[in-house]
Design a protein around this motif. Structure first.
Motif, short mmCIF file in Angstrom:
data_model
loop_
_atom_site.label_atom_id
_atom_site.label_comp_id
_atom_site.label_asym_id
_atom_site.label_seq_id
_atom_site.Cartn_x
_atom_site.Cartn_y
_atom_site.Cartn_z
N ASP A 237 0.86 -1.18 0.00
CA ASP A 237 0.00 0.00 0.00
C ASP A 237 0.90 1.24 0.00
O ASP A 237 2.09 1.14 0.31
N GLU A 238 0.32 2.39 -0.35
CA GLU A 238 1.12 3.61 -0.40
C GLU A 238 0.46 4.70 0.44
O GLU A 238 -0.74 4.65 0.69
N LYS B 197 -5.39 4.34 7.72
CA LYS B 197 -6.28 5.50 7.71
C LYS B 197 -7.26 5.44 8.88
O LYS B 197 -7.77 6.44 9.33
N ASP C 242 -3.22 -3.00 -2.92
CA ASP C 242 -4.45 -2.25 -2.70
C ASP C 242 -4.67 -1.44 -3.98
O ASP C 242 -3.91 -0.54 -4.30
MG MG Z 1 -4.21 2.33 -0.76
#
Ligand code: MG
Length: 292
Positions: A88-89, A123, A191
């Protein structure tokens, strides 16, 4: 030659692939996740959820997996496949600070440890908790972390859009992870930020390309490996922001909202417009908006 078709979840398809130790991997046909060949059966798993068994062994292999083809059991089967890698980033929506990407490997024996830490998408976790748990993950798991600093980002952005940059970073993270692990497990997940075909098109000039990656949206909520990649990437982003705060004795804001425009003006007043190249993604509309 007989043919048998069975319906499976994506997880089950990769579990099947992982269980076929002696099968050889063939070129992936269009709309398929993979195709493998055993001594007497060719098995093709399609994105649609259909798995086609062809050859003398079709009945044998097909029947063995038929039970999971009824819709009722399919829904309840959410067993994860391990080992798995996920990436993921972070930072792509933030005006200030780097873009960070992390690809991470999770093994069966890590699962309880991670569940106790209540790992989920970065998040959804408070930044304080990220700072606490990311070092534990980094100590325990094999991962590859890439940090693209702003100066480099601004230099390459004119010829690489954000999606191209993300694609190349994810691929590079997997190339490094493959070297660290010796080989990658058969289930690797990104993702999803772009269609799989576009992702591989952006990589066409790369020297090494990691193939057969599974793309899924909201993967950070579904796969522990992606969640861990997300937490480590977020940690690296937060660390980089802290370093910038110290270096400039200035408080950089996250995100790209109207408050950031004010933040840009305050920064430029003290350090000059040129210095934005070192701390921000200058092509964002915020740069222009800040000086309207
Ligand atoms: Mg992502």
């Amino acid at each position: 030659m007989s043919t048998k078709t069975v319906t499976m979840s994506t997880q089950e398809m990769y579990a099947l692939k992982a269980s076929l130790h002696n099968a050889s991997v063939r070129k992936t046909p269009p709309y398929a996740l993979y195709q493998v060949k055993t001594s007497d059966c060719v098995i093709t798993a399609y994105e649609s959820g259909k798995v086609v068994f062809q050859g003398e062994g079709a009945d044998f292999y097909g029947s063995a997996h038929q039970d999971s083809s009824t819709p009722s059991t399919q829904k309840t089967t959410t067993k994860n496949v391990y080992p798995q890698c996920g990436s993921d980033e972070v930072g792509t929506g933030d005006y200030f600070g780097p873009v960070t990407v992390c690809a991470c490997c999770v093994k069966e024996e890590d699962v309880n440890f991670l569940k106790e830490l209540k790992i989920q998408d970065s998040k959804a976790i408070q930044d304080d908790y990220i700072m606490d748990i990311a070092p534990l993950l980094m100590e325990r798991l094999t991962y590859s972390l890439l940090i693209l600093d702003n100066a480099t980002y601004n230099r390459i952005h004119p010829t690489n859009n954000m999606v191209a940059i993300k694609s190349k970073l994810h691929n590079q993270a997997y190339v490094h992870l493959q070297k660290k692990l010796g080989s990658l497990p058969s289930f690797c997940i990104i993702d999803q930020f772009v269609q799989k075909t576009s992702y591989y098109r952006y990589l066409s000039q790369e020297k090494e390309i990691v193939k057969d990656i599974h793309f899924e949206t909201k993967a950070e909520n579904k796969y522990l490996s992606v969640a861990c990649g997300s937490v480590i990437a977020r940690y690296a982003f937060l660390k980089a922001m802290e370093d910038m705060n110290q270096r400039y004795d200035f408080t950089f804001l996250k995100g790209a909202g109207a408050k950031v425009d004010e933040n840009i003006r305050a920064f430029v007043e003290r350090f000059g417009k040129e210095e934005l190249q070192a701390v921000a993604k200058v092509h964002f509309a915020n740069t222009t908006k800040a000086f309207l």
